[in-house]
Design an enzyme around this catalytic site. Structure first.
Site, short mmCIF file in Angstrom:
data_model
loop_
_atom_site.label_atom_id
_atom_site.label_comp_id
_atom_site.label_asym_id
_atom_site.label_seq_id
_atom_site.Cartn_x
_atom_site.Cartn_y
_atom_site.Cartn_z
N GLU A 166 1.27 -5.50 28.69
CA GLU A 166 0.47 -4.78 27.68
C GLU A 166 1.13 -3.42 27.44
O GLU A 166 1.32 -2.66 28.38
CB GLU A 166 -0.97 -4.61 28.17
N ASN A 174 -7.23 -4.97 19.44
CA ASN A 174 -8.26 -5.06 18.40
C ASN A 174 -9.50 -5.78 18.91
O ASN A 174 -10.60 -5.60 18.37
CB ASN A 174 -7.72 -5.84 17.18
N THR A 175 -9.32 -6.63 19.93
CA THR A 175 -10.47 -7.39 20.44
C THR A 175 -11.57 -6.43 20.91
O THR A 175 -12.76 -6.69 20.69
CB THR A 175 -10.02 -8.33 21.57
N GLY A 181 -19.35 -10.70 16.01
CA GLY A 181 -19.48 -11.87 16.84
C GLY A 181 -18.42 -12.92 16.62
O GLY A 181 -17.37 -12.65 16.03
N HIS A 373 -12.10 -4.80 4.71
CA HIS A 373 -13.50 -4.98 5.11
C HIS A 373 -14.32 -4.03 4.25
O HIS A 373 -13.97 -2.85 4.13
CB HIS A 373 -13.66 -4.66 6.60
N GLU A 386 -20.55 -6.26 9.79
CA GLU A 386 -21.13 -7.16 8.81
C GLU A 386 -22.52 -7.63 9.25
O GLU A 386 -23.36 -8.01 8.43
CB GLU A 386 -20.19 -8.38 8.71
N ARG A 389 -25.48 -6.20 7.44
CA ARG A 389 -25.88 -6.95 6.23
C ARG A 389 -26.44 -8.31 6.62
O ARG A 389 -27.42 -8.78 6.05
CB ARG A 389 -24.68 -7.10 5.28
N ARG A 410 -15.52 -11.09 2.12
CA ARG A 410 -15.15 -9.67 2.16
C ARG A 410 -14.33 -9.22 0.96
O ARG A 410 -14.47 -8.08 0.50
CB ARG A 410 -14.37 -9.40 3.44
N HIS A 514 -7.85 -6.80 8.66
CA HIS A 514 -7.25 -7.95 9.35
C HIS A 514 -6.00 -8.39 8.60
O HIS A 514 -5.99 -8.45 7.39
CB HIS A 514 -8.25 -9.12 9.36
N GLU A 543 -4.13 -12.96 16.26
CA GLU A 543 -3.80 -12.31 14.99
C GLU A 543 -2.30 -12.23 14.71
O GLU A 543 -1.90 -11.96 13.58
CB GLU A 543 -4.45 -10.91 14.95
N ARG A 553 -10.19 -14.02 5.63
CA ARG A 553 -10.82 -14.50 6.87
C ARG A 553 -12.33 -14.31 6.81
O ARG A 553 -12.81 -13.27 6.38
CB ARG A 553 -10.26 -13.73 8.07
N GLY A 556 -16.14 -13.32 11.96
CA GLY A 556 -16.47 -14.13 13.14
C GLY A 556 -15.41 -15.16 13.46
O GLY A 556 -15.41 -15.73 14.56
N ALA A 558 -12.08 -14.63 13.71
CA ALA A 558 -10.93 -14.17 14.50
C ALA A 558 -11.22 -14.28 15.99
O ALA A 558 -10.35 -14.65 16.78
CB ALA A 558 -10.57 -12.73 14.13
N VAL A 559 -12.45 -13.97 16.37
CA VAL A 559 -12.77 -14.09 17.81
C VAL A 559 -12.73 -15.57 18.20
O VAL A 559 -12.24 -15.92 19.28
CB VAL A 559 -14.12 -13.40 18.14
P1 FAD Z 1 -5.40 -7.88 20.01
O1 FAD Z 1 -6.76 -7.93 20.56
O2 FAD Z 1 -5.08 -6.83 19.03
O3 FAD Z 1 -4.43 -7.77 21.26
C1 FAD Z 1 -3.05 -7.64 21.12
C2 FAD Z 1 -2.54 -6.82 22.27
O4 FAD Z 1 -1.12 -6.88 22.31
C3 FAD Z 1 -2.90 -5.34 22.12
O5 FAD Z 1 -3.53 -4.89 23.29
C4 FAD Z 1 -1.56 -4.67 21.88
O6 FAD Z 1 -1.50 -3.36 22.38
C5 FAD Z 1 -0.62 -5.59 22.63
N1 FAD Z 1 0.77 -5.52 22.19
C6 FAD Z 1 1.23 -5.44 20.91
N2 FAD Z 1 2.57 -5.42 20.90
C7 FAD Z 1 2.98 -5.50 22.19
C8 FAD Z 1 4.24 -5.50 22.83
N3 FAD Z 1 5.38 -5.37 22.12
N4 FAD Z 1 4.31 -5.59 24.16
C9 FAD Z 1 3.16 -5.66 24.91
N5 FAD Z 1 1.93 -5.62 24.36
C10 FAD Z 1 1.84 -5.57 23.01
N6 FAD Z 1 -13.22 -10.68 14.49
C11 FAD Z 1 -14.28 -11.51 14.66
O7 FAD Z 1 -14.12 -12.71 14.67
N7 FAD Z 1 -15.51 -10.98 14.85
C12 FAD Z 1 -15.75 -9.65 14.84
O8 FAD Z 1 -16.88 -9.23 15.05
C13 FAD Z 1 -14.67 -8.78 14.59
N8 FAD Z 1 -14.87 -7.44 14.48
C14 FAD Z 1 -13.78 -6.63 14.31
C15 FAD Z 1 -13.99 -5.26 14.26
C16 FAD Z 1 -12.89 -4.41 14.14
C17 FAD Z 1 -13.12 -2.92 14.03
C18 FAD Z 1 -11.58 -4.94 14.11
C19 FAD Z 1 -10.37 -4.05 14.00
C20 FAD Z 1 -11.38 -6.30 14.15
C21 FAD Z 1 -12.48 -7.16 14.25
N9 FAD Z 1 -12.31 -8.52 14.30
C22 FAD Z 1 -13.38 -9.35 14.47
C23 FAD Z 1 -10.96 -9.10 14.34
C24 FAD Z 1 -10.58 -9.43 15.78
O9 FAD Z 1 -11.11 -8.46 16.63
C25 FAD Z 1 -9.07 -9.48 15.99
O10 FAD Z 1 -8.46 -10.23 14.98
C26 FAD Z 1 -8.76 -10.16 17.32
O11 FAD Z 1 -9.53 -9.58 18.33
C27 FAD Z 1 -7.28 -10.04 17.64
O12 FAD Z 1 -7.10 -10.48 18.96
P2 FAD Z 1 -5.63 -10.69 19.52
O13 FAD Z 1 -5.77 -11.05 20.94
O14 FAD Z 1 -4.87 -11.59 18.63
O15 FAD Z 1 -4.96 -9.25 19.36
O1 MEZ Z 2 -14.97 -10.91 11.94
C1 MEZ Z 2 -15.10 -9.72 11.73
O2 MEZ Z 2 -14.15 -9.00 11.43
C2 MEZ Z 2 -16.45 -9.11 11.81
C3 MEZ Z 2 -17.60 -10.00 12.00
C4 MEZ Z 2 -16.54 -7.81 11.71
C5 MEZ Z 2 -17.83 -7.16 11.60
O3 MEZ Z 2 -18.18 -6.80 10.49
O4 MEZ Z 2 -18.49 -7.01 12.62
#
Ligand code: FAD
Ligand code: MEZ
Length: 579
Positions: A166, A174-175, A181, A373, A386, A389, A410, A514, A543, A553, A556, A558-559
């Site tokens: 990490e 972003n998670t 949800g 968004h 979201e 709403r 969105r 996103h 992502e 997207r 909900g 992406a999670v």
């Molecule tokens: P991330 O969780 O972003 O994890 C990637 C990790 O890799 C990071 O910690 C980063 O630092 C690390 N990394 C990057 N490059 C390198 C490298 N070169 N070497 C080592 N580490 C590295 N989606 C939903 O479905 N429901 C929601 O309610 C929702 N709400 C959201 C609210 C916000 C504010 C945001 C920004 C997003 C939301 N999303 C939601 C989208 C969702 O959270 C993300 O798309 C998803 O969590 C991405 O997960 P991930 O594991 O792919 O990436």
């Molecule tokens: O999936 C998302 O990005 C999401 C539900 C975000 C939010 O509005 O909470």
């Protein structure tokens, strides 16, 4: 005699002046309190006459995954540098600023000249030469967000030898920020709550929401495995029983923690606890810089940590590095029109995995598909979930009128907002809604809400003509009562009216949220090259990939994506290294 006395006094003054010039502080313990992200941050410094000898930082209300890390790391940094002006933790700017300001004030009380401390900072030019280190393992997981941590739990449970890297000083990416949800269909929670849904409907909504640009096979996998993913989360203690609506869904499908708190922090805490229980250590502050290929197959990664450059030899690599919503250079390369738009993303979302995969021949899909968004508070870039709403809030423009079905997808809601005067809107809700959605407390705590006991007062505070806002709210409450929104055809998120004072408003506008495109994968999470063949040993999830979400997207999804494909990537890598 008089002259001699004068000389003695002058010498004493001179001596004490010299002593004062050498001493930097008045020895003792000093404290200061500043406002952090979640509440007060208190800094207590202890100084001798020449040194900061101790620093204690208290900030229990800060978000553990971000501000909490700043609370832990900035104290040692200040002690090492012997000045309060150290680098803040990116992603925890508010907490960092509060700590630095409080330390500055406490040291000023101790008589310090901060400019002099800065001039003599002790950590400059201390960058030790980094060692070269080699690690041999079976699997490397790059990125400790949701997808990476889910994969790590699976790899550990399968007894595999692996490392997880990490680049940030904290896990979660972003998670951690995910709020509303996780979508899933035919779950035991839906069945228990009498909600009818199906894998087919989930897949159809996702394709429609994505303007049919999505890869139908990936969407099918997402929908089919979603209920199992909820069961798997249950098995690690991460229950998501609260179900509500999100934009573009035909039914109640988005699953959240019981009290309506943000899903991301909750899952990251649960994943971290599980990894700790399993004895898995994440290599923090360690950035993967390059994928190693040998004989057309993946052979590991190169990485850089705080003290070493690593060559990590491994048969399989799982890219879980997230998207590129925090990399303005990268997203404006694909979408120049987005220059200057605020982003909701965590600072680690810089697209590293996409660049590394491309360098070994990976194909990219839908890379220019970037989601705005519609409800982002613009001065803080804070997402207003979201679910506000989904639980019944409406949007009004500066004239106090609704202008859209608030639960369209969105892209549609964002476009409707941008067509309003000033290109912003207000999200309006009431106390009943606040009481049932814990995520709102963060907005109130951060001063984002305008609050009033009556609609007339709320309108006046927003500079809206009270008659129009009152009329809009009456019409909306009537639509809820009759379940008929004649004005905009909204059919979801209409369970509760908005009649319980006090009333709340937050000014919002669209923000980058996103990056839907990324590395091309198949349903086994194998990365596909530009000739359409899997790159042996390379897997990706979350992502960093493209194809699941198409052109838009659904909230909900992406999670769901990270849990489902994080697990699939691990299963595929486990099988591959076992060969
Ligand atoms: P991330 O969780 O972003 O994890 C990637 C990790 O890799 C990071 O910690 C980063 O630092 C690390 N990394 C990057 N490059 C390198 C490298 N070169 N070497 C080592 N580490 C590295 N989606 C939903 O479905 N429901 C929601 O309610 C929702 N709400 C959201 C609210 C916000 C504010 C945001 C920004 C997003 C939301 N999303 C939601 C989208 C969702 O959270 C993300 O798309 C998803 O969590 C991405 O997960 P991930 O594991 O792919 O990436
Ligand atoms: O999936 C998302 O990005 C999401 C539900 C975000 C939010 O509005 O909470």
């Amino acid at each position: 005699m008089k002259k001699l006395l004068c000389l003695a006094v002058s010498l004493m003054l001179l001596c004490s002046a010299t002593a004062l010039a050498e001493s930097l502080f008045t020895p003792g313990t000093y404290e200061s309190v500043k406002k952090g992200f979640g509440g007060d941050v208190k800094v207590t410094v202890t100084v001798s006459d020449t040194e900061i000898t101790d620093i204690a930082i208290e900030g229990e209300s800060e978000t553990p995954a971000l501000g909490g890390v700043a609370v832990e790391t900035l104290g040692p940094a200040i002690l090492k540098a012997q000045t309060p002006n150290v680098d803040g933790l990116s992603g925890a700017t508010v907490t960092s600023t509060a700590i630095i300001a409080a330390a500055t004030e406490a040291l000023t009380k101790a008589g310090a000249d901060i400019a002099a401390l800065d001039a003599n900072r002790k950590d400059a030019s201390e960058e030790a030469a980094k060692e070269e280190k080699t690690i041999d393992t079976e699997i490397v997981i790059v990125g400790a967000g949701g997808a990476g941590m889910a994969a790590a739990i699976m790899a550990n449970q399968a007894g595999k030898d692996f490392v997880i890297l990490e680049k940030m000083p904290y896990v979660g990416g972003n998670t951690t920020k995910a709020t509303g949800g996780m979508n899933a269909a035919e779950t035991h929670y839906q069945k228990e709550q009498g909600i009818e849904d199906s894998v087919e409907l989930f897949a159809a909504d996702t394709m429609k929401g994505g303007h049919d640009l999505n890869d139908p096979e990936l969407v099918r996998t997402l929908a089919e495995q979603s209920a199992g993913a909820i069961d798997w989360l249950d098995s690690i203690g991460a229950d998501l029983p609260k179900i509500s609506f999100s934009g573009g869904a035909s039914t109640n499908r988005i699953h959240a923690p019981a009290d309506g708190s943000a899903v991301g922090n909750y899952l990251v805490d649960k994943f971290s606890a599980k990894l700790k229980e399993l004895g898995v250590e994440v290599m923090l502050n360690t950035k993967a810089t390059e994928l190693i290929m040998e004989d057309g197959k993946i052979a590991g990664v190169k990485a850089e940590g705080p003290d070493a450059y690593y060559t990590i030899n491994a048969k399989a690599v799982i890219l879980a590095t997230g998207g590129f919503g925090a990399n303005e250079d990268m997203y404006t390369q694909y979408r120049p029109d987005l220059k200057g738009t605020v982003t909701t993303n965590a600072p680690g979302a810089t697209g590293d995995g996409i660049v590394m995969a491309q360098a070994v021949g990976a194909d990219l899909v839908d890379i220019e598909q970037i989601q705005l968004h519609p409800t982002v508070e613009q001065t803080t870039s804070m997402l207003i979930t979201e679910s506000v709403r989904g639980d019944g809030a409406i949007l009004v423009n500066q004239s106090g009128h609704r202008f859209t079905n608030e639960l369209l997808t969105r892209d549609a809601v964002s476009a409707a907002e941008l067509a309003q005067e000033g290109q912003y809107a207000y999200i309006i809700f009431d106390q009943h809604l606040r009481d049932n959605l814990k995520a709102i407390e963060k907005y109130v705590k951060n001063g984002l809400t305008v609050q009033a006991d009556t609609l007339e007062e709320l309108a006046r505070k927003l500079n809206i003509y009270p008659y129009f806002l009152t009329m809009t709210m009456n019409a909306w409450n009537e639509a809820v009562a009759t379940q008929n929104d004649a004005a905009y055809g909204r059919t979801t998120g209409m369970n509760d009216n908005l009649t319980t004072p006090p009333y709340y408003a937050i000014q919002i506008a669209p923000g980058i949220h996103h990056t839907m495109g990324g590395v091309k994968i198949d349903t086994s999470a194998e990365v596909i090259d530009t000739n359409g063949n899997p790159i042996p040993g390379l897997f990706a999830a979350g992502e960093v990939t493209g194809g699941v979400h198409g052109g838009n997207r659904l909230g909900g999804n992406a999670v769901a994506d990270i849990v489902i494909f994080g697990r699939i990537a691990a299963e595929s890598a486990i099988e591959y290294v076992g060969k």
